[in-house]
Design an enzyme around this catalytic site. Structure first.
Site, PDB file in Angstrom:
ATOM      1  N   THR A 116       0.844  -1.190   0.000  1.00  0.00           N
ATOM      2  CA  THR A 116       0.000   0.000   0.000  1.00  0.00           C
ATOM      3  C   THR A 116       0.878   1.239   0.000  1.00  0.00           C
ATOM      4  O   THR A 116       1.950   1.252   0.590  1.00  0.00           O
ATOM      5  CB  THR A 116      -0.928   0.022   1.229  1.00  0.00           C
ATOM      6  N   ASP A 117       0.399   2.289  -0.671  1.00  0.00           N
ATOM      7  CA  ASP A 117       1.206   3.488  -0.832  1.00  0.00           C
ATOM      8  C   ASP A 117       0.879   4.543   0.214  1.00  0.00           C
ATOM      9  O   ASP A 117       0.082   4.317   1.124  1.00  0.00           O
ATOM     10  CB  ASP A 117       1.034   4.040  -2.250  1.00  0.00           C
ATOM     11  N   LYS A 118       1.467   5.697   0.045  1.00  0.00           N
ATOM     12  CA  LYS A 118       1.396   6.785   1.021  1.00  0.00           C
ATOM     13  C   LYS A 118      -0.050   7.109   1.409  1.00  0.00           C
ATOM     14  O   LYS A 118      -0.894   7.367   0.564  1.00  0.00           O
ATOM     15  CB  LYS A 118       2.062   8.029   0.436  1.00  0.00           C
TER      16      LYS A 118
END
Length: 401
Positions: A116-118
């Site tokens: 998962t990203d920022k």
């Protein structure tokens, strides 16, 4: 006479002082012994932990991603804090892994299921790794984690298990304020707007079009129309009934697919919003799966949550072999729901109210030219970059490790 009295008092004081010194020494020695015993007990516990064999397990994780630069750890970079930074620290401090395994994660065969990203949260992330199976392991790990990161479950798995490679499918949810679906020609007050049945049906009709295998090269970056990896299989996609929180109406879209490319889900939702609002024709969906370059808007990252990862093939082969459990989390469902209510939903709602990420993004939709060619798109992308890319989240990135 006075001199005799002073001499007697001095003599008595010396006797009292000399008689109290052994007591003080005894008390001091007693405290030292207790400290030494406590230190020895801790050393013994640590030594016992070191003797424990390492076993391959999976951990069920939930976390609120706000304030983190994604899930994946960047070893040697302390500038951007990630979820794995906090997790690895807790694993070392609880005695589950040696300190050098925290510095080199390959030593514990660590693998996340989805990157998962920022700013993106998770209610059902899975990581696989080798640990010492210490007593009260979940409690001890959680004691060293902040409250917005929790380990909710643990299961033993086969020695060669890899949580990313063995995953058949992933389910994401996207929570958004329903005023996003209001037609562009209607003057809408955000807190007053309520989604009607007819609009919800139209949203679900459009989302259902994504089901099956399509070429999603227009829904990510750096993939051409003839790149085989741009083809993705979507199993389910729908929007649930709306609900009100903090006087604002929200809805949750859920999508299940084998895997997703960077920005894919946010662009899938962004295009549906553009159609429902009247900026784009429904025919753009079919066009976007062809070889032509189509301008597809990317919805804000706020609201995207990794809900669940699926291991159906693994479960069929090993789930009932008598040695391993199926990787299903029915017993943890209640804990997952409580965590979402306490940490994930409030973060999404409060951030939306304070930062107005959806409202600000909706204002960029008129900039897009949904009939434009690839050349025309470049100018539009430059204009919309500031408003669509700087909201601080990059969706999901399952398979670009």
């Amino acid at each position: 006479m006075a001199e005799d009295l002073r001499a007697a008092v001095t003599s008595q004081t010396k006797r009292l002082k000399s008689s109290s010194e052994p007591v003080e020494r005894l008390e001091e020695n007693g405290h030292q012994n207790k400290r030494l015993k406590r230190d020895a007990d801790e050393d013994d516990a640590e030594d016992q932990n070191k003797k424990l064999p390492k076993r391959k397990i999976v951990l069920l994780m939930a976390y609120s991603g706000k304030g983190y630069h994604g899930m994946q750890r960047n070893v040697g970079s302390s500038q951007f804090k990630t979820i794995e930074d906090d997790l690895v620290t807790a694993l070392v401090q609880s005695g589950c892994i040696p300190e050098n395994h925290g510095e080199d994660m390959k030593k514990m065969s660590f693998q996340r299921c989805a990157r998962t990203d920022k700013g993106v949260s998770a209610a059902g992330q899975i990581v696989s790794l080798k640990v010492r199976l210490i007593d009260d392991i979940l409690e001890k790990i959680n004691n060293h984690l902040p409250s917005h990161i929790r380990i909710l479950g643990l299961k033993r798995v086969t020695g060669g298990f890899n949580s990313k490679n063995k995953c058949d499918a992933r389910t994401y949810s996207y929570m958004l304020p329903t005023f996003a679906f209001a037609h562009k020609d209607h003057d809408v007050q955000e807190e007053v707007y309520r989604l009607d049945t007819e609009t919800l049906e139209k949203v679900n009709k459009l989302l259902a079009c994504y089901k099956g295998t399509h070429n999603f090269h227009n829904f990510t970056s750096q993939k051409g129309p003839r790149d085989p990896s741009a083809k993705r299989y979507i199993m389910e996609m729908s929007c649930g009934e709306p609900f009100v929180r903090e006087n604002m109406e929200f809805a949750v879209i859920k999508v299940k697919g084998q895997s997703f490319m960077m920005h894919q889900i946010r662009k899938m939702i962004g295009l549906v919003i553009a159609i429902v609002k009247g900026y784009a024709a429904e025919s753009i969906l079919e066009r976007s799966w062809g070889e032509e370059k189509v301008d597809v808007p990317k919805a804000p990252g706020l609201g995207l949550v990794l809900e669940r990862v699926h291991f159906e093939k693994y479960n069929r082969r090993f789930g009932n072999d008598g040695l391993h459990e199926p990787l299903e989390w029915t017993d943890e469902e209640e804990k997952i729901a409580v965590f979402k209510e306490q940490y994930i939903y409030p973060t999404i709602i409060n951030t939306e109210r304070e930062e107005k990420s959806m409202a600000n993004w909706l204002n960029t939709l008129p900039i897009h030219d949904f009939n434009s060619s690839a050349v025309g798109m470049q100018a539009n992308n430059k204009n919309s970059k500031n408003s669509s890319d700087l909201e601080g989240s990059d969706g999901c990135d399952d398979d670009s490790d």
